[in-house]
Design a protein around this motif. Structure first.
Motif, PDB file in Angstrom:
ATOM      1  N   GLY A 226       0.815  -1.211   0.000  1.00 45.04           N
ATOM      2  CA  GLY A 226       0.000   0.000   0.000  1.00 45.04           C
ATOM      3  C   GLY A 226       0.850   1.264   0.000  1.00 45.04           C
ATOM      4  N   LEU A 227       1.934   1.267   0.776  1.00 51.03           N
ATOM      5  CA  LEU A 227       2.831   2.430   0.794  1.00 51.03           C
ATOM      6  C   LEU A 227       3.505   2.630  -0.566  1.00 51.03           C
ATOM      7  CD1 LEU A 227       4.454   2.026   4.313  1.00 51.03           C
ATOM      8  CD2 LEU A 227       2.931   3.865   3.572  1.00 51.03           C
ATOM      9  N   LEU A 228       3.884   1.544  -1.204  1.00 46.59           N
ATOM     10  CA  LEU A 228       4.494   1.657  -2.534  1.00 46.59           C
ATOM     11  C   LEU A 228       3.485   2.206  -3.550  1.00 46.59           C
ATOM     12  CD1 LEU A 228       6.596  -1.617  -2.608  1.00 46.59           C
ATOM     13  CD2 LEU A 228       7.496   0.724  -2.767  1.00 46.59           C
ATOM     14  N   ARG A 229       2.232   1.777  -3.455  1.00 40.71           N
ATOM     15  CA  ARG A 229       1.203   2.298  -4.359  1.00 40.71           C
ATOM     16  C   ARG A 229       0.975   3.788  -4.110  1.00 40.71           C
ATOM     17  NH1 ARG A 229      -4.010  -0.861  -4.384  1.00 40.71           N
ATOM     18  NH2 ARG A 229      -4.375   0.460  -6.178  1.00 40.71           N
ATOM     19  N   GLU A 230       0.983   4.199  -2.835  1.00 39.38           N
ATOM     20  CA  GLU A 230       0.819   5.616  -2.496  1.00 39.38           C
ATOM     21  C   GLU A 230       1.995   6.421  -3.042  1.00 39.38           C
ATOM     22  OE1 GLU A 230      -0.803   9.116  -0.967  1.00 39.38           O
ATOM     23  OE2 GLU A 230      -1.727   7.146  -1.184  1.00 39.38           O
ATOM     24  N   LEU A 231       3.203   5.902  -2.888  1.00 38.69           N
ATOM     25  CA  LEU A 231       4.388   6.579  -3.432  1.00 38.69           C
ATOM     26  C   LEU A 231       4.255   6.734  -4.944  1.00 38.69           C
ATOM     27  CD1 LEU A 231       7.275   7.703  -3.278  1.00 38.69           C
ATOM     28  CD2 LEU A 231       8.079   5.332  -3.456  1.00 38.69           C
ATOM     29  N   ALA A 232       3.834   5.677  -5.623  1.00 40.45           N
ATOM     30  CA  ALA A 232       3.668   5.741  -7.079  1.00 40.45           C
ATOM     31  C   ALA A 232       2.652   6.799  -7.465  1.00 40.45           C
ATOM     32  CB  ALA A 232       3.253   4.368  -7.617  1.00 40.45           C
ATOM     33  N   ALA A 233       1.550   6.871  -6.723  1.00 42.72           N
ATOM     34  CA  ALA A 233       0.521   7.872  -7.027  1.00 42.72           C
ATOM     35  C   ALA A 233       1.062   9.282  -6.818  1.00 42.72           C
ATOM     36  CB  ALA A 233      -0.716   7.640  -6.157  1.00 42.72           C
ATOM     37  N   ARG A 234       1.880   9.476  -5.809  1.00 40.56           N
ATOM     38  CA  ARG A 234       2.424  10.804  -5.529  1.00 40.56           C
ATOM     39  C   ARG A 234       3.514  11.200  -6.518  1.00 40.56           C
ATOM     40  NH1 ARG A 234       0.937  13.234  -0.916  1.00 40.56           N
ATOM     41  NH2 ARG A 234      -0.442  12.026   0.411  1.00 40.56           N
ATOM     42  N   LEU A 235       4.181  10.227  -7.128  1.00 43.91           N
ATOM     43  CA  LEU A 235       5.227  10.522  -8.108  1.00 43.91           C
ATOM     44  C   LEU A 235       4.679  10.694  -9.519  1.00 43.91           C
ATOM     45  CD1 LEU A 235       8.021   8.052  -6.977  1.00 43.91           C
ATOM     46  CD2 LEU A 235       8.150  10.550  -6.962  1.00 43.91           C
ATOM     47  N   SER A 236       3.476  10.223  -9.739  1.00 48.28           N
ATOM     48  CA  SER A 236       2.875  10.311 -11.073  1.00 48.28           C
ATOM     49  C   SER A 236       2.364  11.722 -11.335  1.00 48.28           C
ATOM     50  CB  SER A 236       1.720   9.322 -11.200  1.00 48.28           C
ATOM     51  OG  SER A 236       2.197   8.013 -11.072  1.00 48.28           O
ATOM     52  N   ARG A 237       2.300  12.045 -12.593  1.00 50.05           N
ATOM     53  CA  ARG A 237       1.768  13.346 -13.011  1.00 50.05           C
ATOM     54  C   ARG A 237       0.343  13.501 -12.501  1.00 50.05           C
ATOM     55  NH1 ARG A 237       0.957  15.157 -19.249  1.00 50.05           N
ATOM     56  NH2 ARG A 237       0.405  17.290 -18.803  1.00 50.05           N
ATOM     57  N   GLY A 238       0.049  14.640 -11.905  1.00 51.52           N
ATOM     58  CA  GLY A 238      -1.291  14.873 -11.389  1.00 51.52           C
ATOM     59  C   GLY A 238      -1.280  15.843 -10.236  1.00 51.52           C
ATOM     60  N   SER A 239      -2.320  15.788  -9.430  1.00 49.99           N
ATOM     61  CA  SER A 239      -2.503  16.791  -8.384  1.00 49.99           C
ATOM     62  C   SER A 239      -1.390  16.797  -7.352  1.00 49.99           C
ATOM     63  CB  SER A 239      -3.852  16.584  -7.700  1.00 49.99           C
ATOM     64  OG  SER A 239      -3.908  15.298  -7.119  1.00 49.99           O
ATOM     65  N   ALA A 240      -0.814  15.644  -7.012  1.00 49.74           N
ATOM     66  CA  ALA A 240       0.226  15.611  -5.984  1.00 49.74           C
ATOM     67  C   ALA A 240       1.584  16.042  -6.532  1.00 49.74           C
ATOM     68  CB  ALA A 240       0.332  14.207  -5.390  1.00 49.74           C
ATOM     69  N   PHE A 241       1.952  15.585  -7.711  1.00 50.19           N
ATOM     70  CA  PHE A 241       3.290  15.837  -8.256  1.00 50.19           C
ATOM     71  C   PHE A 241       3.312  17.016  -9.222  1.00 50.19           C
ATOM     72  CE2 PHE A 241       7.127  14.720 -10.745  1.00 50.19           C
ATOM     73  CZ  PHE A 241       8.011  14.537  -9.701  1.00 50.19           C
ATOM     74  N   GLY A 242       2.162  17.422  -9.688  1.00 52.63           N
ATOM     75  CA  GLY A 242       2.112  18.523 -10.643  1.00 52.63           C
ATOM     76  C   GLY A 242       2.186  18.016 -12.070  1.00 52.63           C
ATOM     77  N   PRO A 243       2.438  18.921 -13.018  1.00 58.15           N
ATOM     78  CA  PRO A 243       2.407  18.532 -14.431  1.00 58.15           C
ATOM     79  C   PRO A 243       3.667  17.827 -14.924  1.00 58.15           C
ATOM     80  CG  PRO A 243       2.881  20.856 -14.239  1.00 58.15           C
ATOM     81  CD  PRO A 243       2.616  20.356 -12.847  1.00 58.15           C
ATOM     82  N   SER A 244       4.695  17.735 -14.087  1.00 56.31           N
ATOM     83  CA  SER A 244       5.960  17.135 -14.518  1.00 56.31           C
ATOM     84  C   SER A 244       5.827  15.636 -14.742  1.00 56.31           C
ATOM     85  CB  SER A 244       7.041  17.389 -13.468  1.00 56.31           C
ATOM     86  OG  SER A 244       8.228  16.711 -13.812  1.00 56.31           O
ATOM     87  N   ARG A 245       6.528  15.153 -15.738  1.00 52.48           N
ATOM     88  CA  ARG A 245       6.575  13.720 -16.012  1.00 52.48           C
ATOM     89  C   ARG A 245       7.867  13.102 -15.483  1.00 52.48           C
ATOM     90  NH1 ARG A 245       2.645  11.896 -19.256  1.00 52.48           N
ATOM     91  NH2 ARG A 245       1.539  13.335 -20.583  1.00 52.48           N
ATOM     92  N   ALA A 246       8.666  13.882 -14.740  1.00 51.34           N
ATOM     93  CA  ALA A 246       9.981  13.422 -14.281  1.00 51.34           C
ATOM     94  C   ALA A 246       9.898  12.241 -13.323  1.00 51.34           C
ATOM     95  CB  ALA A 246      10.731  14.576 -13.615  1.00 51.34           C
ATOM     96  N   GLY A 247       8.797  12.057 -12.624  1.00 51.67           N
ATOM     97  CA  GLY A 247       8.684  10.970 -11.660  1.00 51.67           C
ATOM     98  C   GLY A 247       8.037   9.713 -12.186  1.00 51.67           C
ATOM     99  N   GLU A 248       7.657   9.692 -13.460  1.00 53.06           N
ATOM    100  CA  GLU A 248       6.896   8.555 -13.988  1.00 53.06           C
ATOM    101  C   GLU A 248       7.665   7.238 -13.968  1.00 53.06           C
ATOM    102  OE1 GLU A 248       5.295   9.842 -17.755  1.00 53.06           O
ATOM    103  OE2 GLU A 248       3.534  10.667 -16.768  1.00 53.06           O
ATOM    104  N   GLU A 249       8.958   7.263 -14.292  1.00 44.75           N
ATOM    105  CA  GLU A 249       9.740   6.024 -14.290  1.00 44.75           C
ATOM    106  C   GLU A 249       9.845   5.450 -12.883  1.00 44.75           C
ATOM    107  OE1 GLU A 249      11.091   3.970 -16.672  1.00 44.75           O
ATOM    108  OE2 GLU A 249       9.824   5.193 -17.971  1.00 44.75           O
TER     109      GLU A 249
END
Length: 169
Positions: free
Chosen positions: A125-148
């Motif tokens: 669950g923590l890994l899924r939350e981290l992935a959601a926060r690194l993905s483009r969107g409301s938490a990480f913003g418009p950047s795609r730098a965290g997608e990988e």
């Protein structure tokens, strides 16, 4: 039409000063002079009085939208920020070299790390939350730098969760 190069340079200068200010704010009470310098640099940058004199915190500038906040790369005799994509590639390379769970030489003792169902579900669950926060969107913003790195976290979360009764829900 205005030349976009000076605007891009100005944007980068403002961004660097803002990042330095945020870094200094982490320990504002411990170093009030550094905070004062950072605020003066921000004021100078916003007014447009030439390139700002940013206070030296001893660390290279780390952009939270592009770099890890917890580690630097010390190879080549310099201290440089690690990008999110570099970290994702490093993790994938390490995982590719890992052995299978029950793959051990004959006579080698069992050194497997065992997780309870509950720990597996929490880690997944923590890994899924981290992935959601690194993905483009409301938490990480418009950047795609965290997608990988988000994809690495997602893959690991499924690997852990698939070993529990929760699975891919």
């Amino acid at each position: 039409m205005t030349d976009p190069a000076p605007l891009a340079q100005r944007y980068e200068e403002l961004r660097d000063v803002a990042i330095r200010l945020l870094d200094v704010l982490d320990d504002a009470e411990g170093n009030p002079q550094m905070l004062r310098s950072a605020l003066e640099a921000m004021h100078q940058a916003v007014r447009g009085d030439g390139p700002p004199e940013t206070p030296d915190t001893g660390d290279p500038i780390r952009d939270p939208a592009r770099h890890l906040l917890t580690r630097f790369d010390y190879t080549q005799g310099t201290k440089t920020p690690v990008t999110l994509d570099e970290e994702a590639a490093n993790i994938r390379r390490e995982l590719a070299g890992d052995r299978a769970i029950d793959d051990r030489p004959p006579g080698e003792p069992d050194r497997e790390v065992r997780l309870t169902e509950l720990r597996g579900m929490i880690i997944g669950g923590l890994l899924r939350e981290l992935a959601a926060r690194l993905s483009r969107g409301s938490a990480f913003g418009p950047s795609r730098a965290g997608e990988e790195l988000a994809q690495v976290a997602t893959d690991l979360s499924w690997e852990v969760l698939d070993q529990t009764f929760v699975g891919r829900q």
